[in-house]
Write a protein that holds these residues in place. Sequence first.
Motif, PDB file in Angstrom:
ATOM      1  N   SER A  32       0.850  -1.191   0.000  1.00  0.00           N
ATOM      2  CA  SER A  32       0.000   0.000   0.000  1.00  0.00           C
ATOM      3  C   SER A  32       0.887   1.244   0.000  1.00  0.00           C
ATOM      4  CB  SER A  32      -0.873  -0.055   1.247  1.00  0.00           C
ATOM      5  OG  SER A  32      -1.426   1.209   1.540  1.00  0.00           O
ATOM      6  N   VAL A  33       0.748   2.068  -1.034  1.00  0.00           N
ATOM      7  CA  VAL A  33       1.604   3.255  -1.155  1.00  0.00           C
ATOM      8  C   VAL A  33       0.954   4.415  -0.393  1.00  0.00           C
ATOM      9  CG1 VAL A  33       2.723   4.871  -2.730  1.00  0.00           C
ATOM     10  CG2 VAL A  33       2.506   2.462  -3.362  1.00  0.00           C
ATOM     11  N   ILE A  34       1.693   4.934   0.601  1.00  0.00           N
ATOM     12  CA  ILE A  34       1.151   5.987   1.466  1.00  0.00           C
ATOM     13  C   ILE A  34       2.053   7.219   1.473  1.00  0.00           C
ATOM     14  CG2 ILE A  34      -0.239   4.452   2.915  1.00  0.00           C
ATOM     15  CD1 ILE A  34       2.102   4.552   4.985  1.00  0.00           C
ATOM     16  N   LYS A  35       2.774   7.430   0.365  1.00  0.00           N
ATOM     17  CA  LYS A  35       3.561   8.670   0.278  1.00  0.00           C
ATOM     18  C   LYS A  35       2.590   9.867   0.197  1.00  0.00           C
ATOM     19  CE  LYS A  35       3.852   8.539  -4.738  1.00  0.00           C
ATOM     20  NZ  LYS A  35       4.510   7.843  -5.832  1.00  0.00           N
ATOM     21  N   GLY A  36       3.153  11.084   0.259  1.00  0.00           N
ATOM     22  CA  GLY A  36       2.291  12.268   0.158  1.00  0.00           C
ATOM     23  C   GLY A  36       1.214  12.271   1.230  1.00  0.00           C
ATOM     24  N   ASN A  37       1.616  11.937   2.476  1.00  0.00           N
ATOM     25  CA  ASN A  37       0.660  11.831   3.585  1.00  0.00           C
ATOM     26  C   ASN A  37      -0.531  10.941   3.195  1.00  0.00           C
ATOM     27  OD1 ASN A  37       0.048  12.330   6.257  1.00  0.00           O
ATOM     28  ND2 ASN A  37      -1.165  14.159   5.809  1.00  0.00           N
ATOM     29  N   ALA A  38      -0.218   9.768   2.675  1.00  0.00           N
ATOM     30  CA  ALA A  38      -1.237   8.819   2.207  1.00  0.00           C
ATOM     31  C   ALA A  38      -2.188   9.512   1.227  1.00  0.00           C
ATOM     32  CB  ALA A  38      -1.995   8.169   3.365  1.00  0.00           C
ATOM     33  N   TYR A  39      -1.597  10.166   0.218  1.00  0.00           N
ATOM     34  CA  TYR A  39      -2.366  10.894  -0.803  1.00  0.00           C
ATOM     35  C   TYR A  39      -3.398  11.796  -0.121  1.00  0.00           C
ATOM     36  CZ  TYR A  39      -0.389   7.602  -4.249  1.00  0.00           C
ATOM     37  OH  TYR A  39       0.459   6.849  -5.035  1.00  0.00           O
ATOM     38  N   GLY A  40      -2.933  12.491   0.912  1.00  0.00           N
ATOM     39  CA  GLY A  40      -3.800  13.430   1.613  1.00  0.00           C
ATOM     40  C   GLY A  40      -4.734  12.795   2.617  1.00  0.00           C
ATOM     41  N   HIS A  41      -4.746  11.469   2.707  1.00  0.00           N
ATOM     42  CA  HIS A  41      -5.668  10.814   3.651  1.00  0.00           C
ATOM     43  C   HIS A  41      -5.101  10.782   5.074  1.00  0.00           C
ATOM     44  CE1 HIS A  41      -7.189   9.637  -0.243  1.00  0.00           C
ATOM     45  NE2 HIS A  41      -8.249   9.081   0.287  1.00  0.00           N
ATOM     46  N   GLU A  42      -3.839  11.019   5.213  1.00  0.00           N
ATOM     47  CA  GLU A  42      -3.086  11.099   6.471  1.00  0.00           C
ATOM     48  C   GLU A  42      -2.553   9.736   6.912  1.00  0.00           C
ATOM     49  OE1 GLU A  42      -3.603  13.800  10.278  1.00  0.00           O
ATOM     50  OE2 GLU A  42      -4.867  12.021  10.438  1.00  0.00           O
TER      51      GLU A  42
END
Length: 385
Positions: A32-42
């Motif tokens: 599961s890719v969670i870069k970018g603050n989990a695509y804005g999901h945090e």
Amino acid sequence: MKHSSYIELDKNALKQNIKYLKQRIGDAKFASVIKGNAYGHEIKTFLPMAEECGINYFAVSDAYEAELAFKAKRPKTHIMIMAMIDKYELEWAIRNEISFFVFDINRLKNAVKIAKEVKKPAIIHIELETGLNRTGFAENQLNEVIKIIENNRKYVQIEGICTHYAGAESIANYVRVERQRKKFHEVNIRLYEQGIRAKYSHTACSAAALTYPDTIMDMVRLGIAQYGFWPSKETRMYNLLSDDTTFQIDPLKRILSWKSRIMTVQKVKQGEFVSYGNSFMAPYNMIIAVVPVGYCHGYSRSLSNLGQVLIRGQKANIVGMVNMNMLLTDVTEIEGAAIDDEVVLIGTQGDLTITVSSFSDLANYVNYELLAHLPDYIPRLILER
Ligand SMILES: *Cc1c(COP(=O)(O)O)cnc(C)c1O
């Protein structure tokens, strides 16, 4: 609530997305890719929610995100860093069994050196340059890579051999992506024959996995699709048209909604300008609802005079310029609109939905960009149904 808006995450939607994607990738590992603050999901909210939906492997961009993930995760959950880690963070990563991409000789040498000091192997993913021309070892560097690994077997654990495609979400890149896949395959075989064998060969992102099944291999790095978005309209059409049973119902469900409230209501006379400057003149006597969200919260200024929000189950147009901390909407036709009414910026209210993509189309964004612009400080709440 202290904050002027909040983000709701729908756990049931995530569960459905994961189930659908697991069906598509078969036995391959779901990273599961969670870069970018989990695509804005945090990261700190999304990661435990995904764990509860059966995920135990997460991919981040850098050591900072790895640390956020590390604090939020269960002991057995694995974290992989795909891009930035400097030599000062390597010790922390190695001690905590966090894996990382290796795409340059210096990082590999540093990792080995620190692994020896720590007396624990560095868990690495050897990234191959196959045509994106961004990161990865070129073929002529591989002999050196092999030599370093052979001389330090005890200190290097090869978790992955990987690459990344140059835009699998667009058919325009078809030839380039196919060449990359073939190149990866050739080099991977060569490495295998020379004794460099990984637990996982992994190349696919969402678009690749959903468009080119041959790219799935042992592990897939899924970002945007798990959040309920198709990587592009093309990917969406390709998938929905090629599978009649899903054509009517989109198997990917959006997880994120973004909501605020009406802060105040104003009457504006016909002929008056609204908000800064003169981009909007009231064409009739209007009632304007002011919403305490602006471009500092990630609501794009390019949605000035273009965007829409939902109030009392109806669409309200944004009028005038989006300010740093406020936007104005026309509620003249929305009977009873009043202070404290819920305002949906992204998501569903009654029968209507404002999608991130409608929003991104107008603002000339890709989904990824809009999501990534949602600031860290907006509270994220999990919705369980
Ligand atoms: C962001 C990223 C992914 C995930 O991409 P999606 O299109 O969101 O699925 C996979 N691999 C790498 C190396 C990435 O940087």
